[in-house]
Write a protein that holds these residues in place. Structure first.
Motif, PDB file in Angstrom:
ATOM      1  N   VAL A  27       0.838  -1.196   0.000  1.00 47.82           N
ATOM      2  CA  VAL A  27       0.000   0.000   0.000  1.00 47.82           C
ATOM      3  C   VAL A  27       0.873   1.245   0.000  1.00 47.82           C
ATOM      4  N   GLY A  28       1.954   1.201   0.785  1.00 50.74           N
ATOM      5  CA  GLY A  28       2.845   2.349   0.848  1.00 50.74           C
ATOM      6  C   GLY A  28       3.501   2.664  -0.482  1.00 50.74           C
ATOM      7  N   LEU A  29       3.911   1.625  -1.213  1.00 56.56           N
ATOM      8  CA  LEU A  29       4.527   1.853  -2.521  1.00 56.56           C
ATOM      9  C   LEU A  29       3.568   2.563  -3.468  1.00 56.56           C
ATOM     10  N   LYS A  30       2.300   2.256  -3.351  1.00 51.48           N
ATOM     11  CA  LYS A  30       1.301   2.898  -4.201  1.00 51.48           C
ATOM     12  C   LYS A  30       0.981   4.318  -3.720  1.00 51.48           C
ATOM     13  N   LEU A  31       0.807   4.454  -2.418  1.00 51.55           N
ATOM     14  CA  LEU A  31       0.231   5.677  -1.874  1.00 51.55           C
ATOM     15  C   LEU A  31       1.250   6.774  -1.590  1.00 51.55           C
ATOM     16  N   TYR A  32       2.427   6.399  -1.088  1.00 58.10           N
ATOM     17  CA  TYR A  32       3.394   7.399  -0.624  1.00 58.10           C
ATOM     18  C   TYR A  32       3.760   8.435  -1.695  1.00 58.10           C
ATOM     19  N   PRO A  33       4.043   8.044  -2.939  1.00 61.73           N
ATOM     20  CA  PRO A  33       4.370   9.073  -3.942  1.00 61.73           C
ATOM     21  C   PRO A  33       3.256  10.096  -4.151  1.00 61.73           C
ATOM     22  N   HIS A  34       2.011   9.657  -4.076  1.00 59.11           N
ATOM     23  CA  HIS A  34       0.896  10.583  -4.267  1.00 59.11           C
ATOM     24  C   HIS A  34       0.774  11.540  -3.078  1.00 59.11           C
ATOM     25  N   LEU A  35       1.052  11.046  -1.865  1.00 60.22           N
ATOM     26  CA  LEU A  35       1.009  11.925  -0.703  1.00 60.22           C
ATOM     27  C   LEU A  35       2.164  12.931  -0.731  1.00 60.22           C
TER      28      LEU A  35
ATOM     29  N   LYS B  72      13.396 -20.763  -2.053  1.00 60.14           N
ATOM     30  CA  LYS B  72      14.529 -20.311  -2.842  1.00 60.14           C
ATOM     31  C   LYS B  72      15.041 -18.925  -2.446  1.00 60.14           C
ATOM     32  N   GLY B  73      14.405 -18.319  -1.452  1.00 57.46           N
ATOM     33  CA  GLY B  73      14.864 -17.005  -1.024  1.00 57.46           C
ATOM     34  C   GLY B  73      13.844 -16.329  -0.135  1.00 57.46           C
ATOM     35  N   PHE B  74      14.267 -15.236   0.497  1.00 59.25           N
ATOM     36  CA  PHE B  74      13.384 -14.469   1.385  1.00 59.25           C
ATOM     37  C   PHE B  74      13.876 -13.024   1.407  1.00 59.25           C
ATOM     38  N   SER B  75      12.929 -12.076   1.424  1.00 61.93           N
ATOM     39  CA  SER B  75      13.262 -10.674   1.633  1.00 61.93           C
ATOM     40  C   SER B  75      12.124 -10.009   2.399  1.00 61.93           C
ATOM     41  N   ASN B  76      12.496  -9.178   3.361  1.00 63.79           N
ATOM     42  CA  ASN B  76      11.477  -8.414   4.085  1.00 63.79           C
ATOM     43  C   ASN B  76      11.383  -6.979   3.571  1.00 63.79           C
ATOM     44  N   GLN B  77      12.090  -6.675   2.484  1.00 60.97           N
ATOM     45  CA  GLN B  77      11.995  -5.355   1.858  1.00 60.97           C
ATOM     46  C   GLN B  77      11.048  -5.453   0.663  1.00 60.97           C
ATOM     47  N   ILE B  78       9.922  -4.779   0.772  1.00 58.96           N
ATOM     48  CA  ILE B  78       8.871  -4.930  -0.228  1.00 58.96           C
ATOM     49  C   ILE B  78       9.366  -4.615  -1.634  1.00 58.96           C
ATOM     50  N   SER B  79      10.283  -3.663  -1.761  1.00 58.84           N
ATOM     51  CA  SER B  79      10.758  -3.272  -3.086  1.00 58.84           C
ATOM     52  C   SER B  79      11.763  -4.260  -3.673  1.00 58.84           C
TER      53      SER B  79
ATOM     54  N   ALA C  94      -0.977  -6.421  -5.835  1.00 60.23           N
ATOM     55  CA  ALA C  94      -0.780  -5.760  -7.126  1.00 60.23           C
ATOM     56  C   ALA C  94       0.027  -4.474  -7.022  1.00 60.23           C
ATOM     57  N   HIS C  95      -0.146  -3.688  -5.947  1.00 62.99           N
ATOM     58  CA  HIS C  95       0.585  -2.428  -5.845  1.00 62.99           C
ATOM     59  C   HIS C  95       2.089  -2.671  -5.761  1.00 62.99           C
ATOM     60  N   ALA C  96       2.486  -3.720  -5.059  1.00 62.48           N
ATOM     61  CA  ALA C  96       3.909  -4.042  -4.953  1.00 62.48           C
ATOM     62  C   ALA C  96       4.458  -4.472  -6.305  1.00 62.48           C
TER      63      ALA C  96
ATOM     64  N   ILE D  42      -6.881  11.439   3.970  1.00 59.86           N
ATOM     65  CA  ILE D  42      -7.777  10.299   3.730  1.00 59.86           C
ATOM     66  C   ILE D  42      -8.449  10.435   2.366  1.00 59.86           C
ATOM     67  N   ALA D  43      -8.909  11.629   2.042  1.00 63.05           N
ATOM     68  CA  ALA D  43      -9.555  11.863   0.740  1.00 63.05           C
ATOM     69  C   ALA D  43      -8.570  11.603  -0.397  1.00 63.05           C
ATOM     70  N   GLU D  44      -7.319  12.006  -0.217  1.00 62.44           N
ATOM     71  CA  GLU D  44      -6.307  11.768  -1.250  1.00 62.44           C
ATOM     72  C   GLU D  44      -6.025  10.275  -1.391  1.00 62.44           C
ATOM     73  N   ALA D  45      -5.983   9.565  -0.269  1.00 55.73           N
ATOM     74  CA  ALA D  45      -5.750   8.127  -0.311  1.00 55.73           C
ATOM     75  C   ALA D  45      -6.877   7.393  -1.032  1.00 55.73           C
ATOM     76  N   GLU D  46      -8.102   7.794  -0.751  1.00 54.74           N
ATOM     77  CA  GLU D  46      -9.250   7.149  -1.398  1.00 54.74           C
ATOM     78  C   GLU D  46      -9.232   7.385  -2.903  1.00 54.74           C
ATOM     79  N   LYS D  47      -8.655   8.483  -3.321  1.00 54.95           N
ATOM     80  CA  LYS D  47      -8.569   8.799  -4.744  1.00 54.95           C
ATOM     81  C   LYS D  47      -7.657   7.820  -5.486  1.00 54.95           C
ATOM     82  N   TRP D  48      -6.592   7.343  -4.808  1.00 58.52           N
ATOM     83  CA  TRP D  48      -5.570   6.564  -5.493  1.00 58.52           C
ATOM     84  C   TRP D  48      -5.600   5.068  -5.202  1.00 58.52           C
ATOM     85  N   LEU D  49      -6.252   4.663  -4.128  1.00 58.70           N
ATOM     86  CA  LEU D  49      -6.249   3.229  -3.791  1.00 58.70           C
ATOM     87  C   LEU D  49      -7.370   2.480  -4.533  1.00 58.70           C
TER      88      LEU D  49
END
Length: 289
Positions: free
Chosen positions: A101-109, A215-222, A239-241, A282-289
């Motif tokens: 969610v952060g990868l999707k939302l943070y740039p817009h905020l 075969k592998g593990f990462s805790n960094q979403i990117s 999907a956002h990730a 919140i209004a901005e988040a609802e626009k993009w999610l």
């Protein structure tokens, strides 16, 4: 502590220069004004006025008090207005969410902040449990979670849905069961949960994610798709990730016959009124999610 009502009477008297007119302006009696000045003198242990009939002049102590008191009185006069202000595009907003969610939302905020520089976005990435605890503990203003809260202090409502996607190396065109078993699984903090939701709905052979060789593990979403892009395994991600991965040509997403999505919940403190700046975000988040 000096009584601010006495201070106001003293400052008004100095400004007006006359006891009677001061009393009229403050809707008091003349003796009431004189009493406030005497109480100040008693508390400070110094004469503030040199009285000459109906006239007066300030002593050195009176002049010093007047200079200091003006700032205090002006600040108190504007205090009610400042407290009552609730700007929609000023102040700090603390937001927390899982990574996708952060990868999707943070740039817009951030773009919202660029348009309104007095609005400051503090964004933290965290799993659902940490988001929930932060909301309950007043550590964030807004939290996004992929499950509803179990805490009484947190108010949740569904705000969006996010599709789960099977992601393989780009060379895989048909992700049948045998191919997935041969590839192995690239795990992440929500890997077992996401794989369980999507693969159970589409592969009758699936029982749990441990059936696949890890075969592998990462805790960094990117970075979760990095090993997938190198042909080292497959994974299941929201999907956002997937959409934020910078090398889309090196992976392939598969929309399976039985789509599965997660509900995204907006969480806030149950009994805390929302300031206008929080409503803006919140209004901005609802626009993009």
């Amino acid at each position: 502590m000096i009584n601010t009502i006495w201070l106001r009477s003293f400052c008004t008297l100095v400004d007006v220069g006359h006891f009677t007119r001061t009393a009229e302006q403050l809707h008091m009696t003349q003796s009431g004004v004189s009493q406030h000045v005497r109480k100040l003198e008693q508390q400070l242990g110094q004469d503030l006025l040199l009285r000459q009939g109906k006239q007066f002049t300030l002593t050195d102590a009176g002049e010093r008090l007047y200079r200091e008191a003006q700032t205090i009185i002006e600040s108190l006069s504007s205090l009610e207005q400042r407290i009552g202000e609730d700007p929609a595009f000023e102040g700090m907003i603390r937001v927390m969410s899982p990574g996708s969610v952060g990868l999707k939302l943070y740039p817009h905020l951030l773009e919202l902040q660029r348009q309104h520089p007095k609005l400051v976005i503090d964004y933290r990435f965290a799993p659902n449990s940490d988001v929930e605890s932060a909301i309950a503990g007043h550590d964030v203003d807004i939290g996004f979670m992929t499950r509803t809260s179990t805490l009484a202090e947190v108010s949740c409502r569904p705000i969006a849905r996010e599709t789960l996607l099977l992601v393989t190396p780009a060379a895989v065109s048909e992700p049948d069961w045998e191919r997935l078993m041969a590839l192995g699984f690239i795990d992440h903090p929500d890997g077992a949960h996401h794989a369980g939701l999507l693969l159970r709905a589409n592969y009758p052979e699936f029982q749990h994610s441990k059936m696949f060789e890890k075969k592998g593990f990462s805790n960094q979403i990117s970075l979760i798709l990095e090993p997938v892009s190198m042909g080292l395994g497959f994974t299941v991600l929201p999907a956002h990730a997937v959409g934020a991965f910078p090398k889309p040509d090196l992976v392939r997403t598969h929309r399976l016959s039985n789509p599965v999505s997660e509900t995204l919940y907006l969480g806030v403190q149950l009994r805390k009124p929302l300031p206008n700046r929080v409503k803006t975000v919140i209004a901005e988040a609802e626009k993009w999610l």
